[in-house]
Motif scaffolding. Structure first.
Motif, PDB file in Angstrom:
ATOM      1  N   GLU A 135       0.652  -1.909 -13.542  1.00 28.36           N
ATOM      2  CA  GLU A 135       1.287  -0.604 -13.790  1.00 28.36           C
ATOM      3  C   GLU A 135       1.765   0.022 -12.473  1.00 28.36           C
ATOM      4  O   GLU A 135       2.857   0.593 -12.401  1.00 28.36           O
ATOM      5  N   ALA A 174       4.811  -1.874 -11.088  1.00 22.97           N
ATOM      6  CA  ALA A 174       6.000  -1.582 -11.902  1.00 22.97           C
ATOM      7  C   ALA A 174       6.545  -0.190 -11.571  1.00 22.97           C
ATOM      8  O   ALA A 174       7.773   0.009 -11.466  1.00 22.97           O
ATOM      9  N   GLU A 197       8.394  -0.253  -8.321  1.00 24.44           N
ATOM     10  CA  GLU A 197       9.727  -0.822  -8.467  1.00 24.44           C
ATOM     11  C   GLU A 197      10.706   0.200  -9.056  1.00 24.44           C
ATOM     12  O   GLU A 197      11.881   0.239  -8.688  1.00 24.44           O
ATOM     13  N   GLU A 198      10.202   1.037  -9.984  1.00 23.83           N
ATOM     14  CA  GLU A 198      11.036   2.116 -10.529  1.00 23.83           C
ATOM     15  C   GLU A 198      11.447   3.076  -9.406  1.00 23.83           C
ATOM     16  O   GLU A 198      12.590   3.540  -9.339  1.00 23.83           O
TER      17      GLU A 198
END
Length: 710
Positions: free
Chosen positions: A327, A330, A333-334
């Motif tokens: 999580e 991720a 990366e956002e």
């Protein structure tokens, strides 16, 4: 025989020995015992002694009361009472009065007060060594002396005053010691602060860094940090200085600021061995942040800013703290993509939720910011914070010693944690006191606000504490360097007065500032000078009577001159005055109409200029073209000496900080160039900010000299 006194030692020990030697010299009417003052805490012969006696025969004697005994043995007739039982007892008891802790001496003081009831002296009916020793110990003990002066113990206070007033040699001897202490301190102050701070591991080489953020101009606080890092790298240890631009916040940073920092550092004489940018290491920092997430030492948090701040203050864990590695990666990366969700997210180091040191409560180490970077454009949407960047890049770049202001002291454990978590090379930290000045803001955020709101003209405003601002006001680089380096790397936080730095500046500008003359237009008085030549003429005069190297100037003379109203209104008829650079004149007539409107003077050149009270400046309109000038003085931007964290700066803004006066100056002023520093005689030192041009007056900024710090 000679007595040595350690001036840095306790005066409880040094004063009794000094008084004993002084009494011998007084009674023998000659300097039988030579007194030497040494600027040390203890003497070389005995590392615990503050007084030492060198005898003509035998080994030296060390120790306060031991020295008194040695003097008494050598001069029994000149130092009465030392061989008597009661005197010896009180000399020994004097030791109990030497403690700086008032509670421990309160009882002995009360006993002494009771003993002195109906007594003039401690023992017998004349002054003895017991009085000298006890008085000396009490005088040297600040706590005891302050208590005695309050007159709480009536008998003791009476006795103490009597001993001092009846024996004038006693206060004289104490003042001699005090003078020596002051002179030593003054000499040390002139030499400047100590740089012997024992930095560790210097034998392996020293690499320091100065990491300014290119989001504003250098101010005097930055200058101190830069000069100290330069000093330790280049002068103290012959190492390496890195100039690293901390360009991790694209919203605030500009190429303009970076260029100005480089220029200001060059002016300060700072030549870095290497110039780098934090942005040079963005790839490394990104990879290390990913590693921290994978190691469980960092997590992504999309809590809104207000809630996050409140949770940190209260020691509450974020709802995101236990997210999985997947999580967190991720979410990172956002952030990297700069998506809508990414912008709401940050990465926090997973250190502590409720550590008493709030800097350790899961600080933010990465933010999302889609603003283009001034060097890298739109390559990155994520940027590391200073708290993450600084320790990482220091370690990677080879910095050995991070010298920084003690406002970061709470962040030192955080700095060390980052290196430990990433298993990077350790860096030694030394924090020094930030240089603060009264009525002065050094917060870049607040200074930027002043610029943006038009409170000042710009970053180089002469009321600003930026290097450019104070230089525009008239500060020389030499004075700035001297003053800052004299403050040294001390950790003591003080609020300095601007008068100190301007007084330093005066030392540099006074010998090199050519002298000119100006008369204020408002109220200027025209004076007829009888005995002056009918036709105006000029003579060559030195620009500076003590510096022939500055050349000469033209001084015009005629039978009509202009004088300042402030001078004219002090004149009395038939008073003899001195016209500077001309000679004496007698005031024959004064015309008034509320103010002085005219004068008649009669030259008296044979008069003695040393005997006149008033020596005035003047200008001749004939024989030259007078130059219109504007003299500008400034006041502090804020009215409070120290702005506290919860103060609203706007509440303390000075409503009027700029004062302009129109004047006329002698014709030589037309030749001056921008930046020239001069003295208008009897008006002060000025820096030319705008040279004279047809239809536009020359503008001069007043330079403080230490009398006022504005």
């Amino acid at each position: 025989m000679s007595l040595s006194i350690a001036t840095q030692g306790s005066q409880c020990s040094t004063i009794p020995a000094l008084l004993a030697a002084t009494l011998v010299n007084e009674n023998l009417h000659k300097d039988e015992i030579a007194v030497n003052f040494e600027d040390v805490e203890t003497l070389k012969g005995d590392k615990t002694a503050t007084a030492g006696l060198v005898l003509s025969v035998g080994p030296p004697i060390y120790g306060d009361l031991e020295v008194v005994g040695g003097i008494a043995k050598a001069y029994p007739d000149a130092l009465p009472g030392t061989q008597q039982k009661h005197e010896k007892e009180w000399i020994e008891r004097a030791r109990t009065l030497a403690s700086p802790d008032f509670k421990s001496i309160e009882s002995p003081l009360s006993e002494l007060d009771s003993h002195l009831t109906l007594r003039t002296y401690i023992v017998g009916y004349t002054l003895t060594v017991a009085d000298i020793v006890v008085w000396g110990v009490l005088r040297g003990n600040r706590a005891a002396h302050a208590y005695i002066k309050r007159n709480h113990l009536t008998n003791l206070s009476r006795w103490f005053r009597y001993i001092e007033e009846a024996n004038l040699w006693i206060p004289k001897a104490v003042e001699t010691l005090s003078l020596q202490v002051r002179e030593k301190k003054t000499a040390k102050s002139k030499e400047g602060a100590s740089y012997d701070i024992a930095l560790p591991d210097t034998e392996r080489g020293v690499v320091t860094r100065f990491p300014p953020e290119p989001s504003g101009y250098l101010h005097i606080g930055h200058a101190k940090a830069a000069l100290l890092n330069d000093y330790f790298a280049h002068e103290k240890y012959k190492g390496i200085l890195i100039l690293r631009f901390d360009d991790t916040n694209p919203t605030k940073e500009k190429e303009e600021f970076q260029d100005s920092i480089l220029e200001d550092l060059a002016l300060l004489g700072i030549k870095p061995d290497k110039i780098s940018h934090s942005s040079d290491f963005f790839d490394d920092l990104y990879g290390l942040c990913v590693r921290m997430i994978k190691d469980g030492n960092a997590y992504a948090d999309d809590t809104d800013q207000a809630t996050m701040r409140d949770e940190r203050m209260k020691g509450i864990a974020s709802k995101c703290r236990d997210r999985t590695e997947g999580e967190n990666l991720a979410a990172f990366e956002e952030m990297k993509r700069g998506s809508e969700q990414g912008i709401k997210t940050c990465i926090r180091a997973k250190i502590s939720v409720d550590n008493p040191n709030k800097a350790m409560r899961d600080p933010v180490i990465y933010r999302c910011n889609p603003t283009p970077h001034h060097r890298l454009g739109s390559k990155w949407n994520i940027y590391p914070t200073y708290d993450f960047t600084c320790p990482v890049v220091d370690s990677i770049e080879g910095v050995t010693h991070a010298l920084r202001t003690n406002e970061y002291r709470d962040r030192n454990p955080q700095y060390e944690w980052m290196l430990e978590a990433l298993k990077l090379r350790k860096v030694h930290i030394w924090d020094f006191a930030r240089m603060n000045f009264i009525r002065t803001l050094l917060s870049k955020r607040k200074l930027t606000k002043f610029v943006d709101q038009g409170v000042v003209w710009g970053w180089d405003d002469p009321r600003f504490p930026t290097v450019r601002g104070i230089r525009r006001r008239g500060m020389t680089i030499e004075a700035l360097r001297e003053f800052i380096l004299k403050q040294g790397p001390s950790r003591n936080i003080v609020n300095l007065d601007w008068t100190l730095i301007w007084a330093t500046n005066k030392k540099y500008i006074d010998p090199t500032s050519p002298r000119y003359t100006a008369v204020l237009k408002e109220g200027a008085v025209s004076a007829i000078v009888k005995g002056a030549p009918a036709e105006p003429h000029t003579e060559d005069k030195p620009r500076h009577v003590k510096n022939a190297g500055l050349g000469t100037k033209k001084v015009a003379y005629s039978n009509t001159i202009l004088i300042d109203q402030e001078d004219a209104k002090t004149f009395k008829e038939n008073e003899e005055i001195t016209l500077m650079a001309w000679g004496n004149a007698i005031v024959r007539k004064i015309s008034t109409s509320g103010i002085v409107t005219g004068l008649e003077l009669e030259l008296h050149l044979q008069g003695d200029v040393k005997k006149t009270e008033k020596k005035i400046t003047w200008l001749s309109p004939g024989g030259q073209t007078l130059v219109p000038v504007e003299l500008v003085d400034f006041d502090y931007l804020i009215t409070k000496d120290k702005i506290e964290e919860d103060d609203n700066v706007e509440d303390f803004l000075n409503p009027k900080t700029e004062f302009r006066s129109d004047a006329l100056a002698d014709g030589n002023v037309a030749e001056l160039r921008k930046g020239d520093i001069i003295q208008f005689e009897r008006k002060g030192y000025f820096r030319l900010d705008r040279p004279y041009s047809e239809g536009m007056p020359a503008v001069f900024f007043n330079i403080p000299t230490g009398k006022t710090g504005k």
